[in-house]
Write a protein that holds these residues in place. Structure first.
Motif, mmCIF file in Angstrom:
data_model
loop_
_atom_site.group_PDB
_atom_site.id
_atom_site.type_symbol
_atom_site.label_atom_id
_atom_site.label_comp_id
_atom_site.label_asym_id
_atom_site.label_seq_id
_atom_site.Cartn_x
_atom_site.Cartn_y
_atom_site.Cartn_z
ATOM 1 N N ALA A 1 -2.569 9.099 10.663
ATOM 2 C CA ALA A 1 -1.440 8.892 9.747
ATOM 3 C C ALA A 1 -0.211 8.409 10.507
ATOM 4 O O ALA A 1 0.519 7.529 10.050
ATOM 5 C CB ALA A 1 -1.129 10.191 9.011
ATOM 6 N N SER A 2 0.028 8.991 11.705
ATOM 7 C CA SER A 2 1.183 8.595 12.500
ATOM 8 C C SER A 2 1.085 7.129 12.917
ATOM 9 O O SER A 2 2.041 6.367 12.810
ATOM 10 C CB SER A 2 1.279 9.483 13.750
ATOM 11 N N ALA A 3 -0.115 6.731 13.347
ATOM 12 C CA ALA A 3 -0.290 5.368 13.847
ATOM 13 C C ALA A 3 -0.134 4.316 12.754
ATOM 14 O O ALA A 3 0.355 3.211 13.017
ATOM 15 C CB ALA A 3 -1.669 5.235 14.496
ATOM 16 N N PHE A 4 -0.545 4.661 11.522
ATOM 17 C CA PHE A 4 -0.582 3.654 10.472
ATOM 18 C C PHE A 4 0.550 3.779 9.441
ATOM 19 O O PHE A 4 0.579 3.026 8.476
ATOM 20 C CB PHE A 4 -1.937 3.683 9.768
ATOM 21 N N THR A 5 1.456 4.720 9.643
ATOM 22 C CA THR A 5 2.579 4.829 8.705
ATOM 23 C C THR A 5 3.923 4.551 9.364
ATOM 24 O O THR A 5 4.857 4.135 8.683
ATOM 25 C CB THR A 5 2.634 6.227 8.061
ATOM 26 N N ALA A 6 4.022 4.797 10.675
ATOM 27 C CA ALA A 6 5.299 4.601 11.364
ATOM 28 C C ALA A 6 5.170 3.495 12.408
ATOM 29 O O ALA A 6 4.312 3.574 13.288
ATOM 30 C CB ALA A 6 5.739 5.900 12.035
ATOM 31 N N PRO A 7 6.011 2.445 12.321
ATOM 32 C CA PRO A 7 6.013 1.403 13.357
ATOM 33 C C PRO A 7 6.626 1.967 14.634
ATOM 34 O O PRO A 7 7.826 2.224 14.696
ATOM 35 C CB PRO A 7 6.883 0.298 12.743
#
Length: 436
Positions: A224-230
């Motif tokens: 989730a961190s990798a794909f939601t926050a640039p």
């Protein structure tokens, strides 16, 4: 009268738990609130108290079995129980028989927890006793995270005997449960290929570990961190010789006698000061409300590697702690993490995280944001190496700092200034006087 107790919602809408260990056995007498089992959720290993006084009639799940909320867990033989209080299915009614310690919402039909009415919580309904805590992750697990195959112990034994890999079997039972028929059907097509090929390690060429508990939810959080926050990462190598000399003086100071002082202590204090001057790194992106949440306090998360996986407990209101108080808090946090005594409250509500990769001899890396936070700092190892000092080359103590930040919240300039401030404090502790 036999009463079947179903797994309750142990908090925050969790849908399943794994039985870690039973503290009772069939035929054993138990008292109300006596600990009967340890079950692991996505949050913690929780000691489950008995909802009744009576005798254990049957245990419906072996250790290692994943049980869904609302599924039978244990049966009790209750002397003098009212027949009308038991449902036609043999399950105990949703209404509790007594004040229980540590249960969440009451389970009603279809395994769904009923919402409690708002109001004061009776003193008798205390929080569950937590013996080990895991990282708080997202409530929704991405499809990419594979769950453990659902089956019963006899079916798993049958699969083992027939050489069937349950991860390759599609269950046709209720809620995807793998049945004996499923295993037999799979074996009929693969039995000829089930002869193991020996290797140099115990005759086994490969092994599998179910994705569950801490690892499962850590994976969900990182995806989730990798794909939601640039995310953007920056690095800074600094001469920390003066900080290490300061650390040695503090250790010899009576005021700090008995305290565990490490480079992380000084880094944590430097981060807190730098966050005060660069508040955008202490924020959160609220997608639902389309707002940026600015925290006016710092709950400082410290990534901790434990035997059960990565956890990130945090120190509440760390911005108000003196260096001595911060050292005490860090020592307590590390001790509780090692002893698996971290509380759920310590895992929730972090605003910024530090991960100390230097303890593993690593210089730098690209740390991934903890979900819901704008920044994370990785602290590298302190190494003696040639360095330019006052116009000459000298052996100095050097450290590399790595910061990652959410580019939606933090501009490059702000992230760079934060990292530079932390580096300035560690290279010259006297710089603190210019920042506070």
């Amino acid at each position: 009268m036999i009463k079947v107790f179903k797994l309750p919602d142990l908090g925050e809408g969790l849908t399943e738990s794994e039985v870690v260990a039973w503290k009772v056995s069939p035929g054993q007498s138990v008292e109300l609130n006596q600990i009967i089992a340890e079950v692991e959720t996505a949050k913690a290993v929780v000691e489950l108290p008995s909802p009744f006084t009576g005798t254990i009639s049957a245990l419906h799940a072996e250790p290692g079995t994943v049980v869904g909320v609302g599924e039978p867990l244990v049966s009790f033989d209750i002397e003098g129980a009212d027949d009308d209080a038991v449902l036609a299915s043999g399950h105990a009614p949703a209404k509790r028989e007594a004040n229980l310690v540590g249960y969440g919402a009451i389970v009603e039909k279809d395994g769904r927890p009923a919402r409690r009415a708002r109001g004061p919580v009776p003193a008798s309904e205390a929080a569950p006793v937590v013996t080990a805590v895991v990282e708080d992750a997202l409530a929704v697990v991405p499809d990419a995270v594979q769950e453990r195959p659902r089956s019963t112990p006899p079916v798993r034994k049958l699969a083992k005997d027939l050489g069937v890999d349950l991860t390759q079997v599609t269950g046709t039972g209720q809620r995807g449960l793998i049945t004996r028929e499923d295993v037999n059907a799979s074996a009929s097509g693969t039995a000829a290929e089930s002869v193991p090929v020996p290797s140099a390690v115990d005759g086994v060429r490969e092994s599998r570990t179910p994705i569950k508990g801490v690892r499962k939810h850590t994976a969900a959080a990182m995806v989730a961190s990798a794909f939601t926050a640039p995310q953007v990462s920056e690095f800074l190598t600094v001469d920390v010789t003066e900080s290490m000399e300061l650390l040695a003086r503090l250790k010899a100071n009576r005021a700090f006698a008995g305290l565990k002082l490490t480079p992380l202590t000084l880094v944590a204090k430097a981060v807190l000061i730098a966050l005060g001057n660069n508040p955008t790194l202490n924020t959160r992106w609220d997608e639902a409300a389309q707002e940026i949440v600015q925290f006016h306090y710092v709950n400082l998360g410290i990534a901790a590697a434990t035997p059960r996986g990565l956890t990130v407990p945090n120190i509440k209101d760390a911005q108000g702690l003196s260096l001595k108080e911060l050292a005490v808090a860090l020592a307590e946090l590390a001790e509780n993490a090692r002893a698996a005594k971290t509380t759920p409250a310590e895992l929730n509500g972090g605003t910024f995280t530090i991960t100390n990769i230097g303890v593993f001899g690593i210089d730098a890396g690209t740390p991934m944001l903890y979900p819901g936070e704008a920044g994370i700092l990785a602290v590298g190892a302190v190494r003696r190496q040639p360095w330019e000092h006052r116009g000459e080359i000298a052996l100095r103590q050097v450290m590399t700092l790595s910061v990652s930040f959410d580019h939606r919240l933090v501009d490059g300039e702000q992230g760079s200034r934060f990292l530079a401030d932390v580096g300035s404090i560690l290279s010259d502790p006297g710089m603190v006087l210019t920042m506070i």
